[in-house]
Scaffold this active site. Sequence first.
Site, short mmCIF file in Angstrom:
data_model
loop_
_atom_site.label_atom_id
_atom_site.label_comp_id
_atom_site.label_asym_id
_atom_site.label_seq_id
_atom_site.Cartn_x
_atom_site.Cartn_y
_atom_site.Cartn_z
N SER A 141 52.74 -10.73 64.65
CA SER A 141 52.15 -10.90 63.55
C SER A 141 50.61 -11.33 63.76
CB SER A 141 52.72 -11.99 62.64
OG SER A 141 52.68 -13.28 63.38
N ASP A 195 48.62 -18.48 68.56
CA ASP A 195 48.83 -17.06 68.88
C ASP A 195 47.69 -15.89 68.26
OD1 ASP A 195 51.47 -17.71 69.18
OD2 ASP A 195 52.40 -16.53 67.83
#
Length: 404
Positions: A141, A195
């Site tokens: 994502s 991330d």
Amino acid sequence: MTIGEEIVVAAPGKVILFGEHAVVYGKTAVAASVGLRCYLVGKKTSDDTITLCLPDLNVNYEWKIHDIPTEAFELVKKQASIDEVLVVLEPLATEYTSSQKTAILSFFYLYVSLVDKTASPYGLALCVRSTLPVGAGLGSSASYSVCIATCLLQFNGHISTLGGNPKLDTKTAETINKWAFQAEKVIHGNPSGIDNTVSTFGGAQMYTKGDIETLHKFKSLKFLLTNTKVPRDTRTLVANVRSMRDQYPLVVDHLMEAIHGISKSCQVVFDSSASNEEIMRSIEELIDLNHQLIAATGVSHPSLERIREITGAKGLHSKLTGAGGGGCALTLLRDDTPKYVLEAVEKELVDAGFECYETSIGVEGVKAMPLHRPEESLQHDLINYFMDIPKERLDQLLTIPYKL
């Protein structure tokens, strides 16, 4: 960029090299970029249509620009919360599954945040493919968010450094990271930011209590990434570790402190003047220690232990990565690992029902560059600037711009 021009963006995923679960308790984790990426190809068009093609999520849909609520643009200008804006954007994604919906809404949140609706409207066609397994803890994502943010920032004049070199300067990368983090908030609610940071900047990052520090001397390492294809519920696994800690704090707290020591030891290893052989031997030992310590909290899985058994029989060192309970495992590969050994290991893993990827950890972050016709030019650009595209996906990617 003017109407008709195209852009290609590639952003890596991430793995947790060391420090899983301990990071929840304020300890340090080492996260690094992985040589599996999301790839975006997009172009401005002269019509009033927005096309979003996400083949890996079974999304291929068109919206008219006037379908985007004006109120959403106004709320962003008023610095309304993300949740307030999403309520208004919700009708754009009512017919989709949860994963499809978050991907669509994160795109539209960035769109209303970055597009000046008072300027001349233009159409947009985007297609994103991923070589990252979705839901396997590899930052798919965030990679998607970085690709979308880079494209919209470039198309709307917020960054303008794209040229013949796909590597982006630090200031541009910081802007991309800021907006990718906003998209991650749409998808995850309250992400750590690690991330998208790893996907944007690449390399390895030390993460502690919201602080992110680049591990500057980290050396890219080869790994075999094995997807068990066993789904895991990160929330439940984290809750189970917390429950164990509540019951046995003297035990679990020491485990978490020891895992913290592994992350810090990794930093010491790369900051030292150790030889390549000494570095590899140390990383192998830290891999074994990290897995054994985190497995003591109950988050390993028979599939992960089977991977360690298969690879260990050939003298290779493996550990779980991420929350555990399935998901993926990392196996360190030395430069001198014989090809026949690697082939034998991969065959045995595949025969056991797993999926393997030979890749690198600590690769470069997001790359982007404009594309030009003819078709041969695109193929040249992709092959020369995005060398880590797996062969089986190159043909798929090359077809993207010509379907938009």
